[in-house]
Design a protein around this motif. Structure first.
Motif, PDB file in Angstrom:
ATOM      1  N   THR A 160       0.856  -1.181   0.000  1.00  0.00           N
ATOM      2  CA  THR A 160       0.000   0.000   0.000  1.00  0.00           C
ATOM      3  C   THR A 160       0.895   1.234   0.000  1.00  0.00           C
ATOM      4  OG1 THR A 160      -0.132   0.135   2.413  1.00  0.00           O
ATOM      5  CG2 THR A 160      -1.763  -1.262   1.292  1.00  0.00           C
ATOM      6  N   LYS A 161       0.253   2.410  -0.042  1.00  0.00           N
ATOM      7  CA  LYS A 161       1.008   3.657  -0.144  1.00  0.00           C
ATOM      8  C   LYS A 161       1.920   3.868   1.049  1.00  0.00           C
ATOM      9  CE  LYS A 161       0.310   8.646  -0.586  1.00  0.00           C
ATOM     10  NZ  LYS A 161      -0.684   9.743  -0.710  1.00  0.00           N
ATOM     11  N   ASN A 162       1.467   3.531   2.247  1.00  0.00           N
ATOM     12  CA  ASN A 162       2.237   3.790   3.468  1.00  0.00           C
ATOM     13  C   ASN A 162       2.848   2.534   4.071  1.00  0.00           C
ATOM     14  OD1 ASN A 162       1.542   6.626   3.508  1.00  0.00           O
ATOM     15  ND2 ASN A 162      -0.515   5.996   4.142  1.00  0.00           N
ATOM     16  N   SER A 163       2.878   1.437   3.324  1.00  0.00           N
ATOM     17  CA  SER A 163       3.467   0.200   3.856  1.00  0.00           C
ATOM     18  C   SER A 163       4.991   0.333   3.920  1.00  0.00           C
ATOM     19  CB  SER A 163       3.083  -0.983   2.981  1.00  0.00           C
ATOM     20  OG  SER A 163       3.582  -0.822   1.668  1.00  0.00           O
ATOM     21  N   GLU A 164       5.595  -0.445   4.817  1.00  0.00           N
ATOM     22  CA  GLU A 164       7.036  -0.397   5.024  1.00  0.00           C
ATOM     23  C   GLU A 164       7.589  -1.815   5.067  1.00  0.00           C
ATOM     24  OE1 GLU A 164       7.310   1.672   8.693  1.00  0.00           O
ATOM     25  OE2 GLU A 164       6.983   3.659   7.822  1.00  0.00           O
ATOM     26  N   LEU A 165       8.845  -1.951   4.596  1.00  0.00           N
ATOM     27  CA  LEU A 165       9.508  -3.249   4.562  1.00  0.00           C
ATOM     28  C   LEU A 165      10.857  -3.138   5.264  1.00  0.00           C
ATOM     29  CD1 LEU A 165       9.393  -6.187   3.365  1.00  0.00           C
ATOM     30  CD2 LEU A 165      10.768  -5.304   1.482  1.00  0.00           C
ATOM     31  N   TYR A 166      11.158  -4.124   6.132  1.00  0.00           N
ATOM     32  CA  TYR A 166      12.415  -4.147   6.874  1.00  0.00           C
ATOM     33  C   TYR A 166      13.067  -5.520   6.736  1.00  0.00           C
ATOM     34  CZ  TYR A 166      10.457   0.032   9.050  1.00  0.00           C
ATOM     35  OH  TYR A 166       9.913   1.253   9.255  1.00  0.00           O
ATOM     36  N   VAL A 167      14.405  -5.533   6.731  1.00  0.00           N
ATOM     37  CA  VAL A 167      15.166  -6.778   6.669  1.00  0.00           C
ATOM     38  C   VAL A 167      16.209  -6.744   7.775  1.00  0.00           C
ATOM     39  CG1 VAL A 167      16.606  -8.290   5.261  1.00  0.00           C
ATOM     40  CG2 VAL A 167      14.834  -6.902   4.165  1.00  0.00           C
ATOM     41  N   PHE A 168      16.300  -7.854   8.548  1.00  0.00           N
ATOM     42  CA  PHE A 168      17.247  -7.980   9.654  1.00  0.00           C
ATOM     43  C   PHE A 168      18.118  -9.206   9.427  1.00  0.00           C
ATOM     44  CE2 PHE A 168      13.442  -5.900  11.117  1.00  0.00           C
ATOM     45  CZ  PHE A 168      13.907  -4.833  11.881  1.00  0.00           C
ATOM     46  N   ASN A 169      19.360  -9.154   9.935  1.00  0.00           N
ATOM     47  CA  ASN A 169      20.234 -10.318   9.832  1.00  0.00           C
ATOM     48  C   ASN A 169      19.981 -11.281  10.988  1.00  0.00           C
ATOM     49  OD1 ASN A 169      21.437  -9.103  12.016  1.00  0.00           O
ATOM     50  ND2 ASN A 169      23.358  -8.598  10.977  1.00  0.00           N
ATOM     51  N   GLU A 170      20.824 -12.307  11.111  1.00  0.00           N
ATOM     52  CA  GLU A 170      20.624 -13.328  12.141  1.00  0.00           C
ATOM     53  C   GLU A 170      20.733 -12.748  13.549  1.00  0.00           C
ATOM     54  OE1 GLU A 170      21.973 -17.618  10.560  1.00  0.00           O
ATOM     55  OE2 GLU A 170      23.601 -16.165  10.700  1.00  0.00           O
ATOM     56  N   ASP A 171      21.523 -11.663  13.716  1.00  0.00           N
ATOM     57  CA  ASP A 171      21.667 -11.026  15.011  1.00  0.00           C
ATOM     58  C   ASP A 171      20.604  -9.958  15.239  1.00  0.00           C
ATOM     59  OD1 ASP A 171      23.896 -12.566  15.550  1.00  0.00           O
ATOM     60  OD2 ASP A 171      25.237 -11.159  14.526  1.00  0.00           O
ATOM     61  N   LEU A 172      19.560  -9.952  14.386  1.00  0.00           N
ATOM     62  CA  LEU A 172      18.439  -9.016  14.467  1.00  0.00           C
ATOM     63  C   LEU A 172      18.897  -7.572  14.318  1.00  0.00           C
ATOM     64  CD1 LEU A 172      16.313 -10.662  17.302  1.00  0.00           C
ATOM     65  CD2 LEU A 172      16.222 -11.036  14.834  1.00  0.00           C
ATOM     66  N   GLU A 173      19.997  -7.358  13.572  1.00  0.00           N
ATOM     67  CA  GLU A 173      20.454  -6.021  13.227  1.00  0.00           C
ATOM     68  C   GLU A 173      19.811  -5.637  11.890  1.00  0.00           C
ATOM     69  OE1 GLU A 173      24.937  -6.063  15.099  1.00  0.00           O
ATOM     70  OE2 GLU A 173      24.607  -6.909  13.116  1.00  0.00           O
ATOM     71  N   ARG A 174      19.304  -4.412  11.819  1.00  0.00           N
ATOM     72  CA  ARG A 174      18.596  -3.995  10.609  1.00  0.00           C
ATOM     73  C   ARG A 174      19.593  -3.743   9.486  1.00  0.00           C
ATOM     74  NH1 ARG A 174      16.926   0.985   9.037  1.00  0.00           N
ATOM     75  NH2 ARG A 174      17.205   1.874  11.117  1.00  0.00           N
ATOM     76  N   ILE A 175      19.340  -4.371   8.327  1.00  0.00           N
ATOM     77  CA  ILE A 175      20.180  -4.168   7.151  1.00  0.00           C
ATOM     78  C   ILE A 175      19.429  -3.461   6.034  1.00  0.00           C
ATOM     79  CG2 ILE A 175      21.574  -6.190   7.697  1.00  0.00           C
ATOM     80  CD1 ILE A 175      20.130  -7.705   5.526  1.00  0.00           C
ATOM     81  N   ASN A 194      15.447 -19.440   4.507  1.00  0.00           N
ATOM     82  CA  ASN A 194      16.083 -20.708   4.867  1.00  0.00           C
ATOM     83  C   ASN A 194      17.589 -20.630   4.726  1.00  0.00           C
ATOM     84  OD1 ASN A 194      13.560 -21.904   5.322  1.00  0.00           O
ATOM     85  ND2 ASN A 194      13.341 -22.408   3.155  1.00  0.00           N
ATOM     86  N   TYR A 195      18.053 -19.773   3.816  1.00  0.00           N
ATOM     87  CA  TYR A 195      19.482 -19.654   3.571  1.00  0.00           C
ATOM     88  C   TYR A 195      19.918 -18.249   3.964  1.00  0.00           C
ATOM     89  CZ  TYR A 195      23.957 -20.318   1.241  1.00  0.00           C
ATOM     90  OH  TYR A 195      25.285 -20.454   0.967  1.00  0.00           O
ATOM     91  N   GLY A 196      20.778 -18.134   4.926  1.00  0.00           N
ATOM     92  CA  GLY A 196      21.276 -16.842   5.366  1.00  0.00           C
ATOM     93  C   GLY A 196      20.615 -16.338   6.618  1.00  0.00           C
ATOM     94  N   GLY A 197      19.440 -16.891   6.991  1.00  0.00           N
ATOM     95  CA  GLY A 197      18.769 -16.501   8.218  1.00  0.00           C
ATOM     96  C   GLY A 197      18.319 -15.060   8.259  1.00  0.00           C
ATOM     97  N   LEU A 198      17.977 -14.477   7.109  1.00  0.00           N
ATOM     98  CA  LEU A 198      17.508 -13.093   7.080  1.00  0.00           C
ATOM     99  C   LEU A 198      16.034 -13.031   7.488  1.00  0.00           C
ATOM    100  CD1 LEU A 198      19.145 -11.841   3.770  1.00  0.00           C
ATOM    101  CD2 LEU A 198      20.003 -11.614   6.096  1.00  0.00           C
ATOM    102  N   ASN A 199      15.683 -12.059   8.311  1.00  0.00           N
ATOM    103  CA  ASN A 199      14.308 -11.867   8.773  1.00  0.00           C
ATOM    104  C   ASN A 199      13.683 -10.712   7.993  1.00  0.00           C
ATOM    105  OD1 ASN A 199      14.127 -13.689  11.332  1.00  0.00           O
ATOM    106  ND2 ASN A 199      16.075 -12.598  11.521  1.00  0.00           N
ATOM    107  N   ILE A 200      12.583 -10.980   7.285  1.00  0.00           N
ATOM    108  CA  ILE A 200      11.892  -9.986   6.458  1.00  0.00           C
ATOM    109  C   ILE A 200      10.569  -9.651   7.132  1.00  0.00           C
ATOM    110  CG2 ILE A 200      10.954  -9.503   4.173  1.00  0.00           C
ATOM    111  CD1 ILE A 200      12.850 -11.824   3.218  1.00  0.00           C
TER     112      ILE A 200
END
Length: 578
Positions: free
Chosen positions: A197-212, A243-249
């Motif tokens: 949507t117009k105001n939706s947001e997307l975030y990606v974090f690594n395995e240590d839950l640091e935002r990338i 499954n590969y890399g453990g990235l959290n989306i």
């Protein structure tokens, strides 16, 4: 009877539409997160391939072993070492425009990179805390959150990095680190186009839950902020872990965005309802009489179709909605009738294939081993041509006996045809020439198995004359379709023969004939196919393509000019995966 149900239905519709909008937004958000997860996994595997290639380069391992001593402030790097390192790095990151640079850190403090003019020649442990993360992974690929690279000569750049600890593959001793820096612009190309949507947001974090992603510190939330935000009622949150890399989306959608369309629909519906109610009162009596009779007629036909009479058609009395519904019903019945007949024909062919398979049960490994033994004997007698021909026959048997795949790569199909042409060339000697003009990018397109060899066999059988027969197989792509051409310079096809072949190729079970008589006719035709299988090879290819892909795909005689040869064209969708 009209007003009250109308008002009630309006309220229920708004509620239901709001629920559906929210559910659709959640489903679409999950799909977007899943697609982003797939894209990131694919990218991580590519980075895995680039960084792990160091383990297979003896020059790199030797250079790192030479720089495995105690760390020094100023290290002397040989020109030969720099040249070999640059050559490896350049081969790994070629065409990777999203990369800022690739760096190899030796344990003595030496630093190798493709950015010779803008990067330091050495590094310090206290300025590279990411190395502890790489050590914890013990040789695995690590995603480092955006940080400033201290090894750049100019102002430190904010980069997202992928790092790996390099170990000696024999002794398992640490030799150094490899680090790939990605620019924010390059990495964001994978994600910035994603918008629910117009105001939706997307975030990606690594395995240590640091935002990338996003890179900028001023934007968005931390991981636990998003977890707390998910408990609120004014947002929707969807998440995925690769499954590969453990990235959290994680995706965030405001509920107001989801319900915006529902609110607009409610306002619009209220105004429409007022006008519609007035018109409905006036039209109710007039339309009811015109609706009842066509519906009863359609209901009668439906009952007959329900009893299996698929040749029934309903009469169309008007061009209104009931008329369109009746036409749709007639089209649906015709399609069901055609599909039943096609499925019946397909089942008969499958049964025939099963019978043929049972009749030809023999251990294929015995045949392979026997052919290899004969080929070795011919090779021992220095009869290379005979040995190659026997090897080609073995490849043909392996390819045809393996019935597991329905679709194969084009390159495998071409390899099968080449083996077949080798056998024919051995038999016909200098009377047969062949040429493959297939673009490398087309070789991994998926095509039905055994789709080309019947055309090549047909060209040799019917096009061979006293002159040398030349066969050419070529491909091209137009739009989303792949075209495969099989051309020969043989005797050509007479006009009447061509018309008969095209009629046979396009023959289908259509019409509204009785189902039982159609089954008898199909059984007779299949029986005739068993006795004249070569005569129906082109039709079988065309029908297979139609069943798999539908119109307008299939086999076509693109051009023929009497005595100057024939061109057959296979048209099918250009696809990489099933």
């Amino acid at each position: 009877m009209i007003t009250l149900p109308f008002l009630i239905s309006g309220v229920l519709t708004y509620k239901k539409y709001s629920e559906n909008s929210q559910r659709d937004a959640e489903a679409y958000s999950d799909q977007i997160a899943e697609q982003v997860s797939i894209n990131l996994e694919r990218y991580m595997k590519e980075m895995e391939r680039i960084t792990i290639s160091l383990y297979y380069d003896p020059n790199v391992l030797q250079i790192l072993q030479n720089h495995n001593g105690p760390r020094k402030e100023d290290n002397y790097l040989k020109v030969d070492e720099i040249s070999r390192m640059n050559k490896l790095i350049a081969s790994g990151i070629i065409e990777q425009t999203e990369m800022e640079g690739m760096f190899i850190f030796a344990l003595d403090g030496s630093l190798f990179s493709n950015l010779q003019e803008t990067v330091r020649k050495s590094w310090k442990p206290d300025e590279n805390p990411w190395m502890r993360q790489a050590q914890r992974k013990d040789g695995g690929l690590t995603v480092i959150a955006p940080s400033a690279g201290s090894y750049y000569l100019d102002n430190p750049k904010q980069v997202l990095s992928l790092a790996r600890l390099i170990k000696d593959p024999v002794t398992n001793h640490e030799l150094g680190y490899v680090k790939v820096d990605l620019t924010s612009e390059g990495f964001q190309k994978i994600l910035t186009s994603v918008k629910v949507t117009k105001n939706s947001e997307l975030y990606v974090f690594n395995e240590d839950l640091e935002r990338i992603y996003p890179f900028e510190d001023a934007l968005g939330y931390g991981y636990y902020d998003i977890v707390d935000k998910a408990k609120e009622e004014n947002v929707l949150v969807s998440s995925r872990t690769t499954n590969y890399g453990g990235l959290n989306i994680v995706g965030i959608i405001p509920r107001d965005d989801v319900l915006f369309a529902a609110k607009q629909l409610t306002s619009f519906t209220l105004w429409i309802s007022l006008g519609s109610l007035l018109m409905a009162y006036a039209a109710a009596v007039f339309t009811s009489s015109r609706l009842v009779n066509p519906i009863r007629h359609l209901q009668k036909k439906m009952r007959r179709v329900q009893n299996g009479e698929f040749h029934e058609k309903a009469d169309v009395f008007s061009n209104d909605e009931i008329g369109l519904l009746t036409e749709g019903f007639n089209n649906m019945v015709s399609q069901i009738d055609a599909m039943i007949k096609d499925m019946y024909e397909l089942r008969l062919r499958e049964k025939e294939s099963e019978l043929n398979a049972l009749q030809s049960q023999i251990n294929p490994h015995f045949l392979y081993n026997t052919l290899e033994s004969i080929s070795m004997a011919a090779h021992k007698d220095k009869n290379k041509a005979l040995s190659d021909t026997i090897m080609s026959l073995g490849k043909l048997l392996r390819y045809t006996v393996n019935k597991q795949e329905r679709l194969v790569y084009l390159k495998d199909e071409l390899s099968f045809v080449e083996s077949y042409l080798n056998i024919q060339a051995f038999r016909l000697e200098d009377r047969l020439e062949s040429e493959l003009l297939v673009d490398f990018s087309h070789e991994y397109a998926l095509v039905p198995k055994l789709i080309l060899q019947p055309l090549v066999e047909n060209a040799i059988e019917h096009g061979l004359s006293t002159d040398t027969l030349k066969l050419t197989i070529s491909t091209k792509v137009e739009g989303q379709d792949l075209y495969i051409y099989v051309q020969d310079n043989g005797v050509g096809i007479p006009a009447d023969r061509r018309d008969m072949i095209e009629r046979r190729m396009t023959l289908r079970n259509e019409g509204a004939a009785d189902a039982a008589s159609d089954k008898d006719r199909d059984r007779d035709r299949l029986k005739d196919n068993r006795t004249k299988s070569k005569g129906y090879a082109l039709r079988n290819i065309h029908q297979r393509l139609l069943i798999l892909y539908g119109e307008p795909y299939g086999l076509y005689i693109e051009s023929t000019s009497g005595e100057t040869g024939t061109v057959f064209c296979i048209r099918l969708p250009f696809q990489w995966e099933e």
